[in-house]
Design a protein around this motif. Sequence first.
Motif, mmCIF file in Angstrom:
data_model
loop_
_atom_site.group_PDB
_atom_site.id
_atom_site.type_symbol
_atom_site.label_atom_id
_atom_site.label_comp_id
_atom_site.label_asym_id
_atom_site.label_seq_id
_atom_site.Cartn_x
_atom_site.Cartn_y
_atom_site.Cartn_z
ATOM 1 N N THR A 83 0.786 -1.149 0.105
ATOM 2 C CA THR A 83 0.014 0.098 0.147
ATOM 3 C C THR A 83 0.935 1.278 0.137
ATOM 4 N N ALA A 84 2.094 1.270 0.861
ATOM 5 C CA ALA A 84 2.842 2.371 1.014
ATOM 6 C C ALA A 84 3.279 2.776 -0.331
ATOM 7 N N GLY A 85 3.905 1.943 -1.109
ATOM 8 C CA GLY A 85 4.327 2.257 -2.299
ATOM 9 C C GLY A 85 3.510 2.706 -3.414
ATOM 10 N N ALA A 86 2.214 2.099 -3.514
ATOM 11 C CA ALA A 86 1.190 2.574 -4.187
ATOM 12 C C ALA A 86 0.903 3.840 -4.056
ATOM 13 N N VAL A 87 0.622 4.345 -2.844
ATOM 14 C CA VAL A 87 0.133 5.639 -2.436
ATOM 15 C C VAL A 87 1.259 6.834 -2.659
ATOM 16 N N ARG A 88 2.496 6.321 -2.511
ATOM 17 C CA ARG A 88 3.625 7.097 -2.877
ATOM 18 C C ARG A 88 3.323 7.339 -4.272
ATOM 19 N N ALA A 89 3.245 6.441 -5.235
ATOM 20 C CA ALA A 89 3.273 6.425 -6.554
ATOM 21 C C ALA A 89 1.985 7.477 -7.096
ATOM 22 N N PHE A 90 0.954 7.173 -6.401
ATOM 23 C CA PHE A 90 -0.397 8.049 -6.525
ATOM 24 C C PHE A 90 0.064 9.429 -6.334
ATOM 25 N N VAL A 91 0.901 9.787 -5.170
ATOM 26 C CA VAL A 91 1.170 11.161 -5.121
ATOM 27 C C VAL A 91 2.356 11.891 -5.823
ATOM 28 N N GLU A 92 3.418 11.082 -6.002
ATOM 29 C CA GLU A 92 4.505 11.456 -7.138
ATOM 30 C C GLU A 92 3.952 11.612 -8.288
ATOM 31 N N ASN A 93 3.249 10.914 -8.843
ATOM 32 C CA ASN A 93 2.623 11.026 -10.268
ATOM 33 C C ASN A 93 1.301 11.704 -10.480
ATOM 34 N N LYS A 94 1.108 12.505 -9.365
ATOM 35 C CA LYS A 94 -0.172 13.393 -9.269
ATOM 36 C C LYS A 94 -1.371 12.483 -9.992
ATOM 37 N N LEU A 95 -1.707 11.358 -9.790
ATOM 38 C CA LEU A 95 -2.915 10.728 -10.122
ATOM 39 C C LEU A 95 -4.124 11.421 -9.596
ATOM 40 N N TYR A 96 -3.874 12.252 -8.767
ATOM 41 C CA TYR A 96 -5.097 12.969 -8.031
ATOM 42 C C TYR A 96 -5.540 14.127 -9.008
ATOM 43 N N GLY A 97 -4.825 14.589 -9.935
ATOM 44 C CA GLY A 97 -4.724 15.572 -10.844
ATOM 45 C C GLY A 97 -6.038 15.920 -11.549
ATOM 46 N N THR A 98 -6.624 14.731 -11.965
ATOM 47 C CA THR A 98 -7.789 14.640 -12.943
ATOM 48 C C THR A 98 -8.967 14.827 -12.077
ATOM 49 N N GLY A 99 -8.970 14.464 -10.715
ATOM 50 C CA GLY A 99 -10.162 14.507 -10.102
ATOM 51 C C GLY A 99 -10.804 13.185 -10.038
ATOM 52 N N ALA A 100 -10.367 12.296 -10.951
ATOM 53 C CA ALA A 100 -11.067 10.959 -11.191
ATOM 54 C C ALA A 100 -10.655 9.915 -9.892
ATOM 55 N N LEU A 101 -11.519 8.913 -9.669
ATOM 56 C CA LEU A 101 -11.106 7.798 -8.973
ATOM 57 C C LEU A 101 -9.795 7.096 -9.291
ATOM 58 N N ALA A 102 -8.969 6.736 -8.447
ATOM 59 C CA ALA A 102 -7.800 5.948 -8.981
ATOM 60 C C ALA A 102 -8.141 4.666 -8.616
ATOM 61 N N LYS A 103 -8.099 3.542 -9.271
ATOM 62 C CA LYS A 103 -8.545 2.207 -8.774
ATOM 63 C C LYS A 103 -7.309 1.373 -9.363
ATOM 64 N N LEU A 104 -6.591 0.793 -8.350
ATOM 65 C CA LEU A 104 -5.296 0.400 -8.712
ATOM 66 C C LEU A 104 -5.076 -1.311 -8.107
ATOM 67 N N TYR A 105 -4.350 -2.171 -8.772
ATOM 68 C CA TYR A 105 -4.099 -3.445 -8.189
ATOM 69 C C TYR A 105 -2.659 -3.470 -8.440
ATOM 70 N N TYR A 106 -1.989 -4.610 -7.686
ATOM 71 C CA TYR A 106 -0.655 -4.967 -7.992
ATOM 72 C C TYR A 106 -0.517 -6.546 -7.292
ATOM 73 N N ILE A 107 0.533 -7.045 -8.129
ATOM 74 C CA ILE A 107 0.860 -8.476 -7.734
ATOM 75 C C ILE A 107 2.528 -8.383 -7.722
ATOM 76 N N GLY A 108 3.129 -8.927 -6.425
ATOM 77 C CA GLY A 108 4.579 -9.092 -6.345
ATOM 78 C C GLY A 108 5.233 -9.331 -5.244
ATOM 79 N N PRO A 109 6.323 -9.547 -5.097
ATOM 80 C CA PRO A 109 7.094 -9.970 -3.967
ATOM 81 C C PRO A 109 7.225 -8.863 -2.853
ATOM 82 N N MET A 110 7.279 -9.091 -1.626
ATOM 83 C CA MET A 110 7.539 -8.534 -0.291
ATOM 84 C C MET A 110 8.306 -9.141 0.480
ATOM 85 N N PHE A 111 8.992 -8.305 1.605
ATOM 86 C CA PHE A 111 10.178 -8.842 2.162
ATOM 87 C C PHE A 111 9.839 -8.325 3.670
#
Length: 421
Positions: A83-111
């Motif tokens: 979650t933290a990485g996905a939210v960091r990407a949401f902020v850094e890439n300004k996905l909030y700029g359009t005002g649209a809902l961001a619906k994201l998913y991921y699959i991958g390794p954690m440590f």
Amino acid sequence: MEIQRPRGTVDLLPGEVEVWQALESAVRDVLDRANYGEIRTPIFEHTELFERGVGETTDIVSKEMYTFLDRGNRSVTLRPEGTAGAVRAFVENKLYGTGALAKLYYIGPMFRYEKPQKGRLRQFHQYGAEVLGSELPAVDAEVIALSLSVLQRLGLKQLNVELNSVGCSVCRPVHRAQMIERLLPHRDELCRDCQVRLEKNPLRLFDCKNESCQAVLREANVPYIVDVLCGECKDHFEQVQGYLEAMDVPYKIEKSLVRGLDYYTRTAWEITTPGFSTIAGGGRYNGLVEELGGPSTPGIGFAGGIERAIAVLAAQNVQIGRTVELDAFVAVADQVAEHTAMAVLTSLRRLGLRADRDYQGRSLKSQFKLADRLQARFVIVIGESELASGKATVKQLATGAQREIPFAELADAIEQAGSEW
């Protein structure tokens, strides 16, 4: 000296990885249908992201993170959750700029640096989804339903959704004060971790696995957060339940459920099954985007453990991801046919068929045995006589039926062949 894999990791080999591929395919199918887009973030991030996002009082940050200094003397951490990485990407890439809902998913390794044991690895894998931009209870219900749908899609049974609300910045301080007032006289009876939690985040005492700590909570008559919610949180929680009932998503209220991460607010849930601990879970995190430098944006998400889901599949005897058979095996009867065999093999693959051949100099008889082990439907034999006639000898292994087919017609003949050939 033989080099072995690091402790707490596994190798996924052919014959096993097909189950993973089927599970990942199910995740993608369920979330694609709900209009979620895949996001892929770095496996390592600046350590501060997890300290601020996940919470310094959590076991993940205080005990389990793989943190080290890189060659630039910067502290970086292998991601312990998604979650933290996905939210960091949401902020850094300004996905909030359009005002649209961001619906994201991921699959991958954690440590996480944990003591390796059954069901716990140092490199493990998760799938998850995040929705950023809405605090409506309907979104909570959608995400809860999707977290359940993925597991149902796999064929798992006896799934239980355990639901709670952990309040907000209005009711949490009230509950915190009540917890501290009732538990301070019993501080010395708590484990060392819970003594720290009592000062920094008392709510997490409910997440402690130490039975003596749970006994102290009961003896001190500590109230559950869901019983002291503010008016807005109570209304939100009741609406979430109403949506779940309308969607025919079964659930039960679990008042002690708080989850292990500091960023959760309001809705929190876990999915369990008999004989296993949590196999998926999530919650709302209305303050996380702002904490990571973005505008005030409500969010909610869930994650599921892939290894844990696969363990449940095995326990429930649910089969997914069986090895796919070969459409054709090209057998070389004579050295002179080598080039033609490679040309035929390549053309079959280009036309979308699964095809293979021997590369270890086996005899024709041994090539047939190999084709059988690889579960090939057909064996295409090419030798001197086939080159002379312009036709390959094609044998269907299941029936023993055999035909001669022009090289140019091989793909169509194999693709269209039924059980009776």
